[in-house]
Design a protein around this motif. Structure first.
Motif, mmCIF file in Angstrom:
data_model
loop_
_atom_site.group_PDB
_atom_site.id
_atom_site.type_symbol
_atom_site.label_atom_id
_atom_site.label_comp_id
_atom_site.label_asym_id
_atom_site.label_seq_id
_atom_site.Cartn_x
_atom_site.Cartn_y
_atom_site.Cartn_z
ATOM 1 N N VAL A 1 -7.728 3.156 1.772
ATOM 2 C CA VAL A 1 -6.989 2.545 0.656
ATOM 3 C C VAL A 1 -7.757 2.586 -0.659
ATOM 4 C CG1 VAL A 1 -5.649 1.039 2.156
ATOM 5 C CG2 VAL A 1 -7.823 0.223 1.229
ATOM 6 N N ASN A 2 -9.020 2.974 -0.626
ATOM 7 C CA ASN A 2 -9.861 2.973 -1.817
ATOM 8 C C ASN A 2 -9.272 3.807 -2.954
ATOM 9 O OD1 ASN A 2 -12.179 2.443 -3.420
ATOM 10 N ND2 ASN A 2 -13.053 4.397 -2.779
ATOM 11 N N GLY A 3 -8.782 4.999 -2.654
ATOM 12 C CA GLY A 3 -8.224 5.866 -3.691
ATOM 13 C C GLY A 3 -7.015 5.252 -4.363
ATOM 14 N N ASN B 1 -1.345 -1.582 -8.153
ATOM 15 C CA ASN B 1 -1.447 -1.547 -6.701
ATOM 16 C C ASN B 1 -2.143 -2.789 -6.161
ATOM 17 O OD1 ASN B 1 -0.132 0.923 -6.612
ATOM 18 N ND2 ASN B 1 -2.016 2.100 -6.682
ATOM 19 N N TRP B 2 -3.169 -3.287 -6.864
ATOM 20 C CA TRP B 2 -3.818 -4.528 -6.455
ATOM 21 C C TRP B 2 -2.835 -5.688 -6.542
ATOM 22 C CZ3 TRP B 2 -8.061 -5.764 -3.940
ATOM 23 C CH2 TRP B 2 -9.096 -4.834 -3.855
ATOM 24 N N ARG B 3 -2.031 -5.716 -7.604
ATOM 25 C CA ARG B 3 -1.048 -6.789 -7.768
ATOM 26 C C ARG B 3 -0.052 -6.773 -6.611
ATOM 27 N NH1 ARG B 3 2.445 -5.716 -12.551
ATOM 28 N NH2 ARG B 3 3.512 -4.494 -11.003
ATOM 29 N N ASP B 4 0.361 -5.584 -6.195
ATOM 30 C CA ASP B 4 1.298 -5.473 -5.078
ATOM 31 C C ASP B 4 0.675 -5.922 -3.762
ATOM 32 O OD1 ASP B 4 3.239 -4.527 -6.788
ATOM 33 O OD2 ASP B 4 2.872 -2.412 -6.295
ATOM 34 N N LEU B 5 -0.628 -5.775 -3.645
ATOM 35 C CA LEU B 5 -1.333 -6.126 -2.424
ATOM 36 C C LEU B 5 -1.578 -7.634 -2.311
ATOM 37 C CD1 LEU B 5 -3.001 -4.989 0.048
ATOM 38 C CD2 LEU B 5 -4.967 -5.083 -1.472
ATOM 39 N N LEU B 6 -1.774 -8.290 -3.434
ATOM 40 C CA LEU B 6 -2.097 -9.711 -3.425
ATOM 41 C C LEU B 6 -0.926 -10.563 -2.947
ATOM 42 C CD1 LEU B 6 -3.895 -10.062 -6.868
ATOM 43 C CD2 LEU B 6 -4.953 -10.099 -4.615
ATOM 44 N N ILE B 7 -1.237 -11.611 -2.239
ATOM 45 C CA ILE B 7 -0.244 -12.620 -1.907
ATOM 46 C C ILE B 7 -0.408 -13.696 -2.973
ATOM 47 C CG2 ILE B 7 0.474 -14.345 -0.243
ATOM 48 C CD1 ILE B 7 -0.752 -12.516 1.936
ATOM 49 N N LEU B 8 0.560 -13.759 -3.873
ATOM 50 C CA LEU B 8 0.433 -14.666 -5.007
ATOM 51 C C LEU B 8 0.915 -16.068 -4.647
ATOM 52 C CD1 LEU B 8 1.641 -12.309 -7.870
ATOM 53 C CD2 LEU B 8 -0.689 -12.814 -7.154
ATOM 54 N N PRO C 1 -6.925 5.392 -11.478
ATOM 55 C CA PRO C 1 -7.069 5.016 -12.888
ATOM 56 C C PRO C 1 -5.778 4.550 -13.548
ATOM 57 C CG PRO C 1 -8.138 7.120 -12.478
ATOM 58 C CD PRO C 1 -7.384 6.755 -11.229
ATOM 59 N N ALA C 2 -4.655 5.122 -13.185
ATOM 60 C CA ALA C 2 -3.395 4.764 -13.846
ATOM 61 C C ALA C 2 -2.676 3.616 -13.150
ATOM 62 C CB ALA C 2 -2.481 5.980 -13.910
ATOM 63 N N MET D 1 -6.308 -9.738 4.865
ATOM 64 C CA MET D 1 -6.852 -8.713 5.699
ATOM 65 C C MET D 1 -5.891 -7.522 5.649
ATOM 66 S SD MET D 1 -7.903 -8.765 9.710
ATOM 67 C CE MET D 1 -9.026 -10.110 9.523
ATOM 68 N N VAL D 2 -6.433 -6.361 5.455
ATOM 69 C CA VAL D 2 -5.649 -5.132 5.401
ATOM 70 C C VAL D 2 -5.912 -4.363 6.683
ATOM 71 C CG1 VAL D 2 -5.241 -2.992 4.142
ATOM 72 C CG2 VAL D 2 -5.812 -5.071 2.897
#
Length: 62
Positions: free
Chosen positions: A9-11, A22-29, A16-17, A1-2
């Motif tokens: 956070v969509n932008g 950013n998704w990787r940083d957000l995920l709890i791996l 594109p770059a 949950m964010v």
């Protein structure tokens, strides 16, 4: 949950770059994640994740 509205956070997540990173940083791996790499090419973004299992070695007594 964010704790931010998706519009906020969509932008960043769809940049594109840097979007995949950013998704990787957000995920709890999970600890079974062995590799995680973000890349972007043209209009395509990719997050590559390799999963493995924890293997416990059995010690044998001789």
């Amino acid at each position: 949950m964010v704790d931010y509205p998706f519009a906020s956070v969509n932008g960043t997540l769809n940049d594109p770059a840097q979007g995949p990173a950013n998704w990787r940083d957000l995920l709890i791996l999970h600890l079974n994640v062995k590799y995680c790499h973000a890349s972007a090419s043209g209009n395509s973004a990719r997050l590559t994740v390799n999963l493995g299992r924890k293997v416990e070695e059995k010690l044998s007594s001789a």
